[in-house]
Design a protein around this motif. Structure first.
Motif, short mmCIF file in Angstrom:
data_model
loop_
_atom_site.label_atom_id
_atom_site.label_comp_id
_atom_site.label_asym_id
_atom_site.label_seq_id
_atom_site.Cartn_x
_atom_site.Cartn_y
_atom_site.Cartn_z
N GLY A 403 0.84 -1.19 0.00
CA GLY A 403 0.00 0.00 0.00
C GLY A 403 0.87 1.23 0.00
N TYR A 404 0.75 2.06 -1.05
CA TYR A 404 1.66 3.20 -1.18
C TYR A 404 1.56 4.15 0.00
N ARG A 405 0.36 4.29 0.57
CA ARG A 405 0.23 5.18 1.72
C ARG A 405 0.99 4.63 2.92
N ASN A 406 0.97 3.31 3.09
CA ASN A 406 1.72 2.70 4.17
C ASN A 406 3.21 2.93 4.00
N VAL A 407 3.70 2.75 2.78
CA VAL A 407 5.13 2.90 2.49
C VAL A 407 5.58 4.34 2.75
N ILE A 408 4.79 5.30 2.28
CA ILE A 408 5.15 6.71 2.48
C ILE A 408 5.09 7.08 3.96
N ASP A 409 4.03 6.66 4.63
CA ASP A 409 3.90 6.99 6.05
C ASP A 409 5.02 6.37 6.87
N LYS A 410 5.48 5.19 6.47
CA LYS A 410 6.61 4.58 7.17
C LYS A 410 7.86 5.44 7.03
N GLY A 411 8.08 5.98 5.82
CA GLY A 411 9.23 6.87 5.62
C GLY A 411 9.14 8.12 6.47
N MET A 425 9.07 4.03 -2.11
CA MET A 425 8.45 3.64 -3.37
C MET A 425 7.76 2.30 -3.26
N GLU A 426 6.63 2.21 -3.94
CA GLU A 426 5.91 0.95 -4.08
C GLU A 426 6.13 0.42 -5.48
N THR A 427 6.04 -0.89 -5.67
CA THR A 427 6.29 -1.48 -6.98
C THR A 427 5.30 -1.01 -8.04
N ALA A 538 -0.94 2.71 14.38
CA ALA A 538 -1.77 3.58 13.55
C ALA A 538 -2.60 2.74 12.61
N ALA A 539 -3.72 3.31 12.16
CA ALA A 539 -4.55 2.61 11.18
C ALA A 539 -3.77 2.44 9.90
N ILE A 540 -3.92 1.29 9.26
CA ILE A 540 -3.17 1.01 8.04
C ILE A 540 -4.10 0.44 6.99
N ASP A 541 -3.58 0.28 5.78
CA ASP A 541 -4.37 -0.24 4.68
C ASP A 541 -4.20 -1.74 4.49
N ALA A 542 -3.22 -2.34 5.12
CA ALA A 542 -2.94 -3.74 4.80
C ALA A 542 -2.67 -4.56 6.03
N GLN A 543 -3.16 -5.78 6.00
CA GLN A 543 -2.76 -6.77 6.99
C GLN A 543 -1.88 -7.74 6.24
N MET A 544 -0.70 -8.04 6.76
CA MET A 544 0.26 -8.80 5.98
C MET A 544 0.76 -10.02 6.71
N ARG A 563 -9.95 -3.91 6.48
CA ARG A 563 -8.98 -4.96 6.73
C ARG A 563 -8.60 -5.60 5.42
N ILE A 564 -7.39 -5.36 4.95
CA ILE A 564 -6.92 -5.90 3.70
C ILE A 564 -5.84 -6.93 3.99
N GLU A 565 -5.96 -8.12 3.43
CA GLU A 565 -5.04 -9.20 3.72
C GLU A 565 -3.97 -9.30 2.63
N VAL A 566 -2.74 -9.61 3.05
CA VAL A 566 -1.63 -9.79 2.13
C VAL A 566 -0.77 -10.93 2.63
N ILE A 567 -0.26 -11.74 1.71
CA ILE A 567 0.67 -12.81 2.05
C ILE A 567 1.85 -12.75 1.10
N LEU A 568 3.05 -12.87 1.61
CA LEU A 568 4.23 -12.99 0.78
C LEU A 568 4.97 -14.25 1.19
N ALA A 569 5.17 -15.15 0.26
CA ALA A 569 5.80 -16.43 0.57
C ALA A 569 7.06 -16.61 -0.27
N LYS A 570 8.18 -16.84 0.41
CA LYS A 570 9.39 -17.26 -0.29
C LYS A 570 9.35 -18.78 -0.42
#
Length: 637
Positions: A403-411, A425-427, A538-544, A563-570
């Motif tokens: 979530g681009y807002r999450n990425v920016i807010d983290k910065g 930056m987001e992909t 803080a409120a966020i856009d993604a649950q990961m 509540r937005i769900e995200v999974i990243l699997a290696k």
């Protein structure tokens, strides 16, 4: 229509109520007299209304109507269907809905200014810009009506970009108190939406939620249609010329060309593909005036039907057409903007598309030259190769929530905590720089790239900007698939959450051999990657969730309502070791789950897709909740 007082309206055609008066505005706030708005009663179902003998503003609830507005919230934006023509979707971003949201935003701005300054806010000024979508003019009237009712002065910027709307709150001679951009970015012409800004930047998800909650109650109680005429039209302003001049000045000052200061792009040919969105101004009002040759540019004329391709730097057609134009004209650079120009991608002189990880790498290379050792924040979908690219240049890579807002807010937060962070930056192409108000501005990103291109030429290099990322490793293969949620729109997000929760349980219970939950790994920032130790986050856009073979760690995130769900699997096996990753995320734009994959070995993506289907989707029964036809087709191809 029967007459009503300024503070009430009669709801008719309700079997449960013969003539129930529902107060429309708080009695302490008079309706502006200079606005011609017609409020018309609409039939509604009696089952959706609860009434009392003495009804107050906050005691009447029409559940279905309230939910309509709340479902328009799209993270930190508002988005919906504005025109008929999209299969399976009904129009929900109507003028009455937009009117209620704009009024609520105006009230929110006024309340914030009064709280900040400790005195009543007078003469609050709000600007509105829009992209060329055909629904824009009608919905703009609704925005102006709502702002006027809230007591704000409205300023019409006309065709504009999202970054320009924010800049209208900070540039001298304008400096509005707030701004709204009407756009749905790269989504189809049938969609539209609203993005909100104050001088502090874009609103957060929780702030937009507050505004939508207020608007939902107004909308449900009013059931109004907004007049197509305004007694007092908004003030028209030409902000885009000032914004373009601002960008030109940045290029001239930072290039500081030794022989032609005012035309530092003389001798460069630059192709712009605006995709018939709002980005055409960058060609004639920035590049041309700086001396660049822009012959061969594509789709500069605004057209809200987007007849040539989706205005999106991730779109393969957009990048292919731009690549062909760059090679056909022997240009130095190609630029692709999305509709509202908060994202961009480029094509180098060799015709190589630069977006996604490549664009992040290019911007990282430029920023790390200017700020050695800085941190770069990205979403967690980026590759391991990108992490190596950044760290090899002395930088630090903080992988964070999607979530681009999450990425920016983290910065922003890292900088407040004393961690120097210049690039976020987001992909997808959303990128923000600390030097530019932490604003995701596709035009500003391109300005940075152009400045570096000219500096390299002045230093005697003929390699071009593509040479800055020539050592970035690429995956052998990658793909994106979609699984539509089989449910009514109001239940789709909850069903998607259920599906990803079930996937998490499968991994935790060991039903997928070798798949385990994991942390991001290499993020050096102690509170970076996926672990937030705050007791009140803080409120966020993604649950990961992030998964990795051979190690286990679960990090879970919740926002307060959305509540937005995200999974990243290696993924790894005995033969190849770690050979790829699978990323599942619940879309915030559409009722589906996106599946992204990368692999370093041939056939890796198809193998991972087969495991996803055969070991989870079918045994769990999630194939009855999700349309897996794209999964089946990809495996069988």
């Amino acid at each position: 229509m029967a007459s009503a007082s300024p503070f009430s309206i009669t709801l008719q055609n309700m079997s449960a109520l013969t003539s129930t008066i529902i107060p429309l505005f708080p009695p302490t706030k008079p309706l502006p007299t200079n606005l011609n708005v017609i409020l018309m009663c609409c039939p509604t179902r009696s089952t959706g209304v609860r009434s009392w003998r003495v009804a107050r503003y906050d005691e009447i609830v029409v559940d279905d109507e309230i939910d309509k507005i709340r479902r328009l919230q799209n993270g930190s934006d508002v988005r919906g269907v504005a025109l008929v023509g999209e299969k399976g979707r009904t129009v929900d971003l109507t003028p009455p809905a937009v009117d209620a949201i704009a009024e609520s935003f105006g009230e929110w701005v006024i309340k914030g200014l009064e709280s900040e300054n400790g005195r009543p806010a007078k003469g609050v000024r709000v600007s509105l810009g829009r992209d060329p979508r055909v629904s824009g003019p009608v919905l703009s009237v609704a925005v102006f009506a709502g702002l006027s009712r809230a007591g704000c002065m409205a300023f019409d910027m006309g065709l504009a970009t999202t970054p320009a709307c924010f800049m209208s709150t900070v540039l001298d001679t304008f400096a509005y108190d707030a701004s709204i951009m009407m756009t749905a970015s790269h989504l189809p012409y049938t969609r539209n939406g609203l993005k909100f800004f104050t001088k502090k930047g874009g609103l957060t998800s929780s702030e937009v939620e507050e505004i939508c909650d207020r608007a939902a109650r107004k909308y449900a109680n009013r059931l109004a249609k907004v007049s197509t005429t305004l007694a007092t039209p908004p003030t028209r302003v030409d902000f885009m010329s000032a914004y373009a001049a601002h960008l030109r000045d940045i290029i001239k000052e930072r290039v500081n060309h030794p022989t032609h200061y005012d035309t530092p792009l003389k001798g460069f040919q630059i192709i712009v593909n605006a995709g018939n969105g709002s980005g055409g101004f960058f060609t004639w009002d920035v590049l041309d005036k700086l001396g660049a040759d822009t012959f061969g540019s594509l789709h500069l004329k605004p057209d809200g039907m987007f007849p040539n391709h989706i205005p999106n730097p991730e779109d393969k057609t957009a990048m292919a057409l731009t690549r062909a134009a760059v090679l056909g004209n022997s240009a130095d650079l190609g630029i692709v903007f999305d509709t509202d120009v908060d994202r961009s991608g480029v094509v180098d002189a060799e015709g190589n598309p630069i977006n996604g990880d490549k664009l992040i790498a290019l911007m990282s290379a430029i920023v790390l030259r200017e700020h050695p050792g800085t941190t770069v924040v990205t979403d967690a979908r980026t590759s391991i190769a990108l992490t190596r690219f950044i760290t090899d240049r002395g930088g630090h890579h903080c992988l964070y929530r999607v979530g681009y807002r999450n990425v920016i807010d983290k910065g922003v937060q890292l900088n407040k905590d004393g961690v120097e962070t210049h690039l976020m930056m987001e992909t997808s192409g959303h990128g923000a720089l600390r030097e530019n108000y932490f604003l995701d501005d596709g035009a500003y990103m391109v300005v940075k790239i152009i400045i570096e291109m000219v500096r390299m030429k002045l230093a005697g290099s003929n390699d071009g900007i593509g040479s800055l990322i020539e050592d970035l490793e690429e995956p052998f293969e990658s793909t994106e698939l979609r699984m539509n949620v089989i449910a009514e729109p109001r239940h789709a997000k909850a069903k998607a959450v259920e599906a990803i929760e079930a996937f998490r349980r499968y991994i935790e219970e060991g039903r997928l051999q070798g798949w385990e939950l994991d942390s991001c790994g290499d993020c050096w920032v102690s509170e970076g990657c996926l672990v937030d130790s705050n007791e009140t986050p803080a409120a966020i856009d993604a649950q990961m969730y992030r998964y990795n073979i051979d190690s286990v760690q679960l990090s879970r995130f919740f926002n307060f309502r959305l509540r937005i769900e995200v999974i990243l699997a290696k993924v790894s096996d005995k033969e190849n070791g770690q050979y790829g990753w699978v990323h599942l995320r619940q879309s915030i734009h559409n009722p589906n789950i996106a599946v992204n994959m990368q692999s370093t070995v041939p056939g890796g993506c198809r193998s991972m897709t087969a495991v996803l289907r055969d070991k989870f989707l079918l045994p769990s029964g999630m194939n009855r909740t999700l349309d897996i036809s794209q999964i089946d087709k990809y495996i069988g191809s």
